[in-house]
Enzyme design. Structure first.
Site, PDB file in Angstrom:
ATOM      1  N   LYS A 181       0.868  -1.237  -0.127  1.00  0.00           N
ATOM      2  CA  LYS A 181      -0.006   0.143  -0.049  1.00  0.00           C
ATOM      3  C   LYS A 181       0.921   1.177  -0.138  1.00  0.00           C
ATOM      4  O   LYS A 181       2.062   1.218   0.080  1.00  0.00           O
ATOM      5  CB  LYS A 181      -1.078  -0.201   1.157  1.00  0.00           C
TER       6      LYS A 181
ATOM      7  N   TYR B 145     -12.209  -2.346  -3.399  1.00  0.00           N
ATOM      8  CA  TYR B 145     -12.699  -2.420  -2.182  1.00  0.00           C
ATOM      9  C   TYR B 145     -14.425  -2.220  -1.950  1.00  0.00           C
ATOM     10  O   TYR B 145     -14.982  -1.927  -0.990  1.00  0.00           O
ATOM     11  CB  TYR B 145     -12.271  -1.286  -1.547  1.00  0.00           C
TER      12      TYR B 145
ATOM     13  N   ASN C   1      -1.867   0.026   7.226  1.00  0.00           N
ATOM     14  CA  ASN C   1      -1.276  -1.414   7.714  1.00  0.00           C
ATOM     15  C   ASN C   1      -0.568  -2.015   6.620  1.00  0.00           C
ATOM     16  O   ASN C   1      -0.573  -3.252   6.273  1.00  0.00           O
ATOM     17  CB  ASN C   1      -2.367  -2.072   8.049  1.00  0.00           C
TER      18      ASN C   1
ATOM     19  N   HIS D   1      -2.003  -5.496   1.231  1.00  0.00           N
ATOM     20  CA  HIS D   1      -3.304  -6.015   1.121  1.00  0.00           C
ATOM     21  C   HIS D   1      -2.886  -7.544   0.476  1.00  0.00           C
ATOM     22  O   HIS D   1      -1.983  -7.739  -0.324  1.00  0.00           O
ATOM     23  CB  HIS D   1      -4.134  -5.373   0.069  1.00  0.00           C
TER      24      HIS D   1
ATOM     25  N   GLU E  78      -9.683 -10.348  -8.010  1.00  0.00           N
ATOM     26  CA  GLU E  78      -8.710  -9.289  -7.607  1.00  0.00           C
ATOM     27  C   GLU E  78      -7.441  -9.480  -8.912  1.00  0.00           C
ATOM     28  O   GLU E  78      -7.117  -8.283  -9.173  1.00  0.00           O
ATOM     29  CB  GLU E  78      -7.954  -9.513  -6.292  1.00  0.00           C
TER      30      GLU E  78
END
Ligand code: IDP
Ligand code: MG
Length: 149
Positions: free
Chosen positions: A9, A49, A112, A115, A126
């Site tokens: 990310k 998402y 965080n 993913h 995905e």
């Protein structure tokens, strides 16, 4: 054999942690079959998402994932989906087990770092969102027989 989508990310890229995160997955024995640096568009973020639409953190999540470049990858291996998620650690870095990427490198649930797909169907969906089939490479690794039997 499974394939799973992994995203480093924006915080991981900005903090110079691409190598560290990549290295953990690579050393684990997973095989990299696709990788690129890219910016996620607002539209792609909403598709990726979409399952979280309506949740209180959704707008913030979309702003975060579109805020700076990301590294998207496809990793392959036996039980790759669950194995990556265990290597990542739980969603909230404050609760993640020491030794996991999220625990070792982060402190905030909205920063965080990584993913990973959460199931076989989501992984397929995905992967096709982020990669054209010709961008994925089937290759034989000379160390494969020392990693799996
Ligand atoms: P996961 O990334 O561990 O699969 P998900 O529940 O799929 O977790 O949530 C997607 C992302 O949305 C998380 O990685 C995190 O960035 C963010 N997120 C999830 N739950 C919360 C929350 O309760 N507060 C703020 N952000 C959240
Ligand atoms: Mg998830």
């Amino acid at each position: 054999m499974e394939r799973t989508l992994v995203i480093i990310k924006p915080d991981g890229v900005q903090r110079g942690l691409i190598g560290d995160i990549l290295s953990r997955l690579e050393r684990r024995g997973l095989k990299l079959v696709g990788m690129k640096l890219m910016a996620i568009s607002d539209e792609l973020a909403h598709r990726h998402y979409g399952v979280h639409e309506g949740k209180p953190f959704f707008d913030s999540l979309i702003r975060y994932i579109t805020s700076a470049p990301v590294v998207v990858m496809v990793w392959e291996g036996p039980e790759a989906i669950a194995l990556v998620r265990r290597t990542m650690g739980t969603t909230n870095p404050q609760e993640a087990a020491p030794g996991t990427i999220r625990a070792d490198l982060g402190v905030d649930i909205e920063r965080n770092l990584i993913h990973g797909s959460d199931g076989v169907e989501t992984a397929q969906k995905e992967i096709s969102l982020f990669f054209a089939p010709e961008e994925l490479v089937d290759w034989e690794r000379s160390t494969d027989r020392w990693i799996t039997r």
